[in-house]
Design a protein around this motif. Sequence first.
Motif, short mmCIF file in Angstrom:
data_model
loop_
_atom_site.label_atom_id
_atom_site.label_comp_id
_atom_site.label_asym_id
_atom_site.label_seq_id
_atom_site.Cartn_x
_atom_site.Cartn_y
_atom_site.Cartn_z
N PRO A 44 -1.13 51.03 -22.81
CA PRO A 44 -0.92 49.62 -22.45
C PRO A 44 -2.13 49.07 -21.71
CG PRO A 44 0.30 51.05 -20.97
CD PRO A 44 -0.27 51.93 -22.03
N GLY A 45 -2.24 47.75 -21.72
CA GLY A 45 -3.39 47.12 -21.08
C GLY A 45 -2.98 45.96 -20.19
N PRO A 46 -3.95 45.21 -19.69
CA PRO A 46 -3.66 44.12 -18.77
C PRO A 46 -2.92 42.95 -19.41
CG PRO A 46 -6.01 44.21 -19.26
CD PRO A 46 -5.40 45.45 -19.83
N ASP A 47 -2.78 42.93 -20.76
CA ASP A 47 -2.04 41.87 -21.42
C ASP A 47 -0.69 42.35 -21.95
OD1 ASP A 47 -2.11 39.08 -22.11
OD2 ASP A 47 -2.24 39.68 -24.23
N THR A 48 -0.29 43.58 -21.62
CA THR A 48 1.02 44.10 -22.03
C THR A 48 2.08 43.60 -21.07
OG1 THR A 48 -0.03 46.11 -22.88
CG2 THR A 48 2.36 46.18 -22.54
N GLN A 49 3.15 43.02 -21.61
CA GLN A 49 4.22 42.48 -20.77
C GLN A 49 5.15 43.58 -20.26
OE1 GLN A 49 6.53 39.47 -22.77
NE2 GLN A 49 5.45 37.83 -21.71
N TYR A 50 5.55 43.41 -19.00
CA TYR A 50 6.61 44.22 -18.37
C TYR A 50 7.55 43.23 -17.68
CZ TYR A 50 3.81 48.48 -18.91
OH TYR A 50 3.11 49.55 -19.43
N ARG A 51 8.79 43.64 -17.51
CA ARG A 51 9.71 42.81 -16.76
C ARG A 51 9.39 42.92 -15.28
NH1 ARG A 51 16.25 42.09 -17.86
NH2 ARG A 51 16.29 39.90 -17.19
N ILE A 52 9.32 41.79 -14.57
CA ILE A 52 8.85 41.81 -13.18
C ILE A 52 9.98 41.62 -12.17
CG2 ILE A 52 6.54 41.05 -13.81
CD1 ILE A 52 7.31 38.24 -12.82
N GLY A 53 11.23 41.50 -12.63
CA GLY A 53 12.37 41.48 -11.73
C GLY A 53 12.24 40.42 -10.65
N SER A 54 12.40 40.85 -9.42
CA SER A 54 12.50 39.91 -8.30
C SER A 54 11.22 39.20 -7.95
CB SER A 54 13.05 40.63 -7.06
OG SER A 54 14.41 40.93 -7.24
N ILE A 55 10.10 39.56 -8.55
CA ILE A 55 8.90 38.73 -8.38
C ILE A 55 9.18 37.33 -8.90
CG2 ILE A 55 6.46 38.48 -9.02
CD1 ILE A 55 6.26 41.51 -9.10
N THR A 56 10.18 37.20 -9.79
CA THR A 56 10.64 35.90 -10.25
C THR A 56 10.99 34.99 -9.07
OG1 THR A 56 11.55 36.90 -12.26
CG2 THR A 56 12.39 34.73 -11.67
N LYS A 57 11.54 35.58 -8.01
CA LYS A 57 11.95 34.78 -6.85
C LYS A 57 10.79 34.02 -6.22
CE LYS A 57 15.88 37.71 -5.43
NZ LYS A 57 15.85 38.76 -6.46
N THR A 58 9.58 34.56 -6.32
CA THR A 58 8.44 33.87 -5.72
C THR A 58 8.15 32.56 -6.45
OG1 THR A 58 6.78 35.06 -7.06
CG2 THR A 58 7.46 36.07 -4.98
N PHE A 59 8.42 32.51 -7.75
CA PHE A 59 8.23 31.27 -8.50
C PHE A 59 9.29 30.23 -8.08
CE2 PHE A 59 6.25 34.57 -10.96
CZ PHE A 59 5.11 33.98 -11.49
N ILE A 60 10.53 30.69 -7.92
CA ILE A 60 11.59 29.79 -7.45
C ILE A 60 11.25 29.25 -6.08
CG2 ILE A 60 14.03 29.63 -6.85
CD1 ILE A 60 13.50 29.96 -9.84
N ALA A 61 10.78 30.13 -5.20
CA ALA A 61 10.46 29.71 -3.83
C ALA A 61 9.38 28.64 -3.83
CB ALA A 61 10.04 30.91 -3.00
N MET A 62 8.36 28.81 -4.65
CA MET A 62 7.28 27.82 -4.66
C MET A 62 7.74 26.50 -5.27
SD MET A 62 3.69 29.77 -4.91
CE MET A 62 3.39 31.26 -3.92
N LEU A 63 8.66 26.54 -6.21
CA LEU A 63 9.23 25.30 -6.73
C LEU A 63 10.01 24.57 -5.64
CD1 LEU A 63 10.48 26.49 -10.24
CD2 LEU A 63 8.57 24.93 -9.79
N VAL A 64 10.77 25.31 -4.83
CA VAL A 64 11.50 24.71 -3.72
C VAL A 64 10.54 24.11 -2.69
CG1 VAL A 64 13.07 25.16 -1.79
CG2 VAL A 64 13.53 26.18 -4.03
N MET A 65 9.46 24.83 -2.39
CA MET A 65 8.51 24.33 -1.41
C MET A 65 7.77 23.11 -1.93
SD MET A 65 9.07 26.18 1.19
CE MET A 65 7.73 25.79 2.30
N ARG A 66 7.57 23.00 -3.24
CA ARG A 66 7.00 21.78 -3.80
C ARG A 66 7.93 20.59 -3.55
NH1 ARG A 66 3.03 21.64 -7.77
NH2 ARG A 66 4.20 20.04 -8.92
N LEU A 67 9.24 20.83 -3.72
CA LEU A 67 10.21 19.77 -3.43
C LEU A 67 10.16 19.37 -1.96
CD1 LEU A 67 13.26 21.10 -5.49
CD2 LEU A 67 11.94 19.03 -5.98
N ARG A 68 10.00 20.36 -1.09
CA ARG A 68 9.89 20.07 0.35
C ARG A 68 8.65 19.22 0.63
NH1 ARG A 68 8.03 22.84 5.01
NH2 ARG A 68 6.10 23.08 3.79
N ASP A 69 7.52 19.63 0.04
CA ASP A 69 6.27 18.91 0.29
C ASP A 69 6.32 17.49 -0.26
OD1 ASP A 69 5.37 21.16 1.54
OD2 ASP A 69 3.83 21.66 0.06
N GLU A 70 7.12 17.27 -1.29
CA GLU A 70 7.29 15.92 -1.85
C GLU A 70 8.27 15.07 -1.05
OE1 GLU A 70 8.46 16.41 -5.92
OE2 GLU A 70 6.74 17.68 -6.39
#
Length: 452
Positions: free
Chosen positions: A49-75
Motif C-alpha cells: 500500500p502507498g500514501p494514496d491507499t484508502q483506510y477507514r479513519i474512524g473517529s478522526i471523522t469527529k475532527t471534521f464535524i468539530a471544525m464544521l461546528v466551529m465555523r458556525l460559531r465563527d459565523e
Amino acid sequence: MLPSTELALLRRVAHEQATCRVPSLVAAVVRGDGLVWSGARGRVDGELPGPDTQYRIGSITKTFIAMLVMRLRDEGKLDLNDSLDKHVPGTVAGDRTIAQLLSHTSGLTAESPGSWWERSPGSDWAALQASLGPESVVLRAGSKLHYSNVGFGVLGELVSRYRGMSWWDAARAELLAPLEMTRTTPHPEAPHALGWAVHPHADVLLPEPAPDAGAMAPAGQLWSTLNDLSRWLRVIAGDTGDVLHPDTVAEMRTPVMVDDGDSWLMGFGLGLQVTRDSGRRMAGHTGSMPGFLACALTDTGSGTGALVLANCTAGVGIVGLSYDLMKIADEHEPLLPTEWAPATTVNQDLLDLTGVWYWGPAVYQLRLLDQAWLELVPVQGAGRASRFRPAGDGTWVGLDAYYAGETLKIVRDSSGAVSHLDLATFIFTRRPYDPAGPIPGGVDPHGWGTRR
C-alpha cells in the motif's frame, strides 16, 4: 529525509507490523507544508500500500464535524455556551451545551442504544433521537471526561440543520474541496484496504463489515489516505488554508477536560484529542472501527506530525507508534528555528507602549508582536503572562492562562497621553504604584520610604 532517518522510521513501522500481526500498515511523518516521509508494510490486493491507499479513519471523522461546528460559531450562528435545545430541540441532552458535546463532557452515553452501531447498518436521525431515553444521560454535565460517540451523531445533525444539507455534503463543500482532499470519502474508493480481524491464537483473518452508520456516521464514517490526512494534520497544526481561523484551531487544541491522575496524559479540547508524552504536547485524534485503526497527531511544539493507518480491528499501538515516529524524526533531523526577520511595518503608537509597566510593585514587560498583538510578561519569577489580540474596538482580548478572554484597555488622560493599562480592573502604570494612576484603594500620601 536522510537515508538513515528513513531506515529508522521504516524499521519502527516494520517492527509494529510484524509483532502485532497487521495485514497492512502505512505511516507518515508530516512537517512544514506536507508529507516528508511515508512507509508501508504488508499487502493490499497483493501490493504494497502507498500514501494514496484508502483506510477507514474512524473517529478522526469527529475532527471534521468539530471544525464544521466551529465555523458556525465563527459565523455567529451559535455560541458554544448555547444549550443543545436551542439548535436541535427535543433530545434527552437538550440542557447540555455545544461545548460540552464537543469536549466529551456532556455526560451523554458513549454508544447508541441497540446493536453495536459500528458493525450494524445505521438508522436515520429520527430513530436515533427516539432511542435516547433518560438512561442515555449517564453523568452530570461537565463533571467528567466521558467519550461519547452519540454526542457527535447529535452534532452532525446540528450541522445538517444549519447548512440545509447532510453533514457529509457540508464537509465536502466547506473543508475537503478547498483543501483539495479528494480521497476522503464516506465509502471506500479503490485503491483501498479491506478491514480484517486477526485471530488471537492463529495467523488467520476474518473480514469485518463496513456498513453505513446512518445518524451515527459523524462519529466514525470516513475513509482517507496518508496524502489527504497530511493536509488535515497541517490544519490541526494551524495551517488552515482559510477554512478556519488559526486562532479558532488553537482554541480547539486547548484542553477542556483531562484524564484523572496526578499528571494528565490525555484529554480533549473542542473536538480534538490532546496528549502529552516526554515533554511533548500533541493534538489530533485517534480512530477505530471494526477492521481499522488510525492515528493523526501533531506535536504543537516542534511542528512534526505523524500518521498511522492499519487494517486490523485491534492489537496495534497506534499512539505509541505515532509518538515514536515523531521522536525518531526530531532526533535524527531536528528542525531549525524559524529565521528571525525584522517587521516590515509598525504602529508607532503601539511601539510607544512597549517596555516596562508595573502592577503595584511587580515589574512587567509589554512587547509588540506581529499583527499588532501585545504580550505582557513578568520580568522576574512566576506571574500572569498572556498574549492579547486586537478586538477591533481599541481594546485587546487575552489569549492565555489567567487573562484568557479578559479585556486589556489602553486608558488615556484628558491630553490624550497614555495614563495606564486597565486589565480586568488590574491597573498597570509606568511607575510602581504611580500616585497619578487610579490605583484601587489609593496610594499612601507619605509615599515610598524607609519606615517600618
